[in-house]
Design a protein around this motif. Structure first.
Motif, mmCIF file in Angstrom:
data_model
loop_
_atom_site.group_PDB
_atom_site.id
_atom_site.type_symbol
_atom_site.label_atom_id
_atom_site.label_comp_id
_atom_site.label_asym_id
_atom_site.label_seq_id
_atom_site.Cartn_x
_atom_site.Cartn_y
_atom_site.Cartn_z
ATOM 1 N N LYS A 168 0.846 -1.218 0.000
ATOM 2 C CA LYS A 168 0.000 0.000 0.000
ATOM 3 C C LYS A 168 0.876 1.260 0.000
ATOM 4 N N GLU A 169 1.964 1.179 0.753
ATOM 5 C CA GLU A 169 2.885 2.317 0.802
ATOM 6 C C GLU A 169 3.593 2.498 -0.551
ATOM 7 N N LEU A 170 3.737 1.380 -1.260
ATOM 8 C CA LEU A 170 4.457 1.433 -2.540
ATOM 9 C C LEU A 170 3.572 1.904 -3.695
ATOM 10 N N CYS A 171 2.282 2.042 -3.436
ATOM 11 C CA CYS A 171 1.348 2.504 -4.478
ATOM 12 C C CYS A 171 0.671 3.785 -3.996
ATOM 13 N N ASP A 173 -0.970 6.160 -5.286
ATOM 14 C CA ASP A 173 -2.319 6.501 -5.757
ATOM 15 C C ASP A 173 -3.341 5.449 -5.345
ATOM 16 N N GLY A 174 -2.928 4.547 -4.477
ATOM 17 C CA GLY A 174 -3.841 3.527 -3.982
ATOM 18 C C GLY A 174 -3.511 2.150 -4.526
ATOM 19 N N TYR A 175 -3.780 1.138 -3.709
ATOM 20 C CA TYR A 175 -3.580 -0.261 -4.094
ATOM 21 C C TYR A 175 -4.945 -0.923 -4.027
ATOM 22 N N ASP A 176 -5.406 -1.449 -5.140
ATOM 23 C CA ASP A 176 -6.746 -2.030 -5.185
ATOM 24 C C ASP A 176 -6.638 -3.563 -5.166
ATOM 25 N N PRO A 177 -7.169 -4.203 -4.126
ATOM 26 C CA PRO A 177 -7.078 -5.669 -4.054
ATOM 27 C C PRO A 177 -7.802 -6.347 -5.218
ATOM 28 N N ASP A 178 -8.633 -5.593 -5.937
ATOM 29 C CA ASP A 178 -9.324 -6.168 -7.095
ATOM 30 C C ASP A 178 -8.533 -6.036 -8.399
ATOM 31 N N TRP A 179 -7.335 -5.491 -8.330
ATOM 32 C CA TRP A 179 -6.496 -5.426 -9.529
ATOM 33 C C TRP A 179 -6.246 -6.846 -10.033
ATOM 34 N N PRO A 180 -5.970 -7.009 -11.348
ATOM 35 C CA PRO A 180 -5.676 -8.349 -11.874
ATOM 36 C C PRO A 180 -4.514 -8.988 -11.102
ATOM 37 N N SER A 191 8.854 -5.611 -5.267
ATOM 38 C CA SER A 191 9.202 -5.046 -3.956
ATOM 39 C C SER A 191 10.329 -5.843 -3.277
ATOM 40 N N TYR A 192 10.618 -7.038 -3.761
ATOM 41 C CA TYR A 192 11.703 -7.845 -3.182
ATOM 42 C C TYR A 192 13.089 -7.422 -3.695
ATOM 43 N N ALA A 193 13.117 -6.439 -4.558
ATOM 44 C CA ALA A 193 14.397 -6.028 -5.147
ATOM 45 C C ALA A 193 15.337 -5.470 -4.079
ATOM 46 N N PHE A 204 4.703 2.307 -7.494
ATOM 47 C CA PHE A 204 3.980 1.676 -8.604
ATOM 48 C C PHE A 204 2.611 2.315 -8.808
ATOM 49 N N TYR A 205 2.215 2.389 -10.073
ATOM 50 C CA TYR A 205 0.925 2.972 -10.450
ATOM 51 C C TYR A 205 0.326 2.075 -11.529
ATOM 52 N N TYR A 206 -0.962 1.740 -11.394
ATOM 53 C CA TYR A 206 -1.565 0.848 -12.381
ATOM 54 C C TYR A 206 -2.815 1.452 -13.005
ATOM 55 N N GLY A 207 -2.974 1.211 -14.296
ATOM 56 C CA GLY A 207 -4.199 1.598 -15.003
ATOM 57 C C GLY A 207 -4.119 1.171 -16.448
ATOM 58 N N GLU A 208 -5.225 0.768 -17.006
ATOM 59 C CA GLU A 208 -5.323 0.447 -18.441
ATOM 60 C C GLU A 208 -4.215 -0.466 -18.953
ATOM 61 N N ASN A 209 -4.093 -1.607 -18.325
ATOM 62 C CA ASN A 209 -3.121 -2.624 -18.764
ATOM 63 C C ASN A 209 -1.658 -2.210 -18.638
ATOM 64 N N LYS A 210 -1.423 -1.131 -17.923
ATOM 65 C CA LYS A 210 -0.052 -0.618 -17.831
ATOM 66 C C LYS A 210 0.347 -0.496 -16.364
#
Ligand code: FMN
Length: 261
Positions: A168-171, A173-180, A191-193, A204-210
């Motif tokens: 959650k801290e790494l996202c 703009d929000g982390y959605d548990p319903d993401w693919p 995050s294991y890097a 990390f930021y997710y939207g529209e297959n990206k």
């Protein structure tokens, strides 16, 4: 890049930075396998290259300003070298360098990224650099003796990547548990890097297959390198979940993984 997904997915979970090494020489077969992989990695981006040297890490360390930790001798070390020109070269160095690290891990070798400003002439051993090249990091290579260090071994076996920031801290703009599931897996594996002092400068930021990766705050050179490391992990995580797609440097963030529609 040609990614052996299962092999590196496992390596991501098994890798942790090693400072102590056995005196034992690296098996010839192992060195040759790693050498073959590195040869291929070196053809991917002209801005970055990796070299495996049959010298102890201790021979080069005095010339690296800004490093930390106590390292033992090692039978070999990796040098991470970039050109002084070229777009996204720091991010690419992290990405290609971590490929060598994960392959070394899969071959049973210990490693540890060590970054610092290279001061030529400060060590007995001098890296052979071409005009316009710069040594930006190194890693010892060898059989870890830390697996005999009970405390550290047990802690990392029981709690692998115990000390990573929450997703959650790494996202921001929000982390959605319903993401693919490929997105969630990619973020977890990214995050294991490894990063300097475990600072984890990636977001990390997710939207529209990206799935986009950016650094927190101003992207300094080494933050870019660390985000490149995380980018490879991210790709491994996405591919392992069955997402087909490709990575792209630049754009809105430092890089992204774009899933095929
Ligand atoms: C660019 C970079 C530089 C690093 N420099 C050092 C170093 O100088 N000394 C050291 O002991 N570890 C160094 N590390 C390793 C980190 O301390 C380590 O990745 C972090 O604490 C997380 O632990 P892990 O790699 O075991 O998961 C470095 C890692 C990166 C990515």
């Amino acid at each position: 890049m040609d990614i052996p997904v299962k092999r590196w997915y496992e390596a991501v979970q098994n890798r942790y930075s090693q400072q102590k090494y056995m005196a034992k020489e690296i098996k010839e077969f192992t060195l040759r396998s790693l050498g073959n992989k590195v040869e291929k990695l070196n053809k991917i981006y002209p801005e970055v290259r990796i070299e495996i040297l049959p010298n102890s890490i201790k021979e080069i360390l005095p010339a690296l300003k800004g490093k930390y930790g106590n390292f033992t001798e090692s039978p070999a070390f990796i040098a991470f070298i970039i050109n002084d020109k070229g777009e996204h070269r720091w991010t690419k160095m992290g990405y290609i360098g971590e490929a060598a690290i994960l392959e070394a891990t899969a071959l049973g070798l210990g490693s540890c990224w060590i970054a610092g400003r290279y001061l030529k002439g400060k060590s007995d051993f001098n890296i052979d650099l071409k005009r316009g090249e710069r040594l930006v990091a190194v890693s010892p290579l060898g059989y870890s003796s830390e697996s005999y260090n009970l405390t550290r071994h047990f802690i990392s076996k029981l709690f692998p990547h115990r000390d990573r920031k929450n997703v959650k801290e790494l996202c921001p703009d929000g982390y959605d548990p319903d993401w693919p599931s490929w997105v969630k897996n990619a973020i977890k594996i990214a995050s294991y890097a490894p990063s300097r002092l475990n600072r984890q400068p990636w977001r990390f930021y997710y939207g529209e297959n990206k799935l986009l990766l950016d650094s927190v705050g101003e992207p300094s050179s080494y933050k870019r390198l660390e985000c490149g490391i995380s980018l490879l992990h991210l790709e491994v995580g996405a591919l392992d979940s069955g997402a087909e797609g490709k990575i792209k440097f630049g754009g809105l963030g430092l890089a992204s993984f774009i899933k095929n529609r």
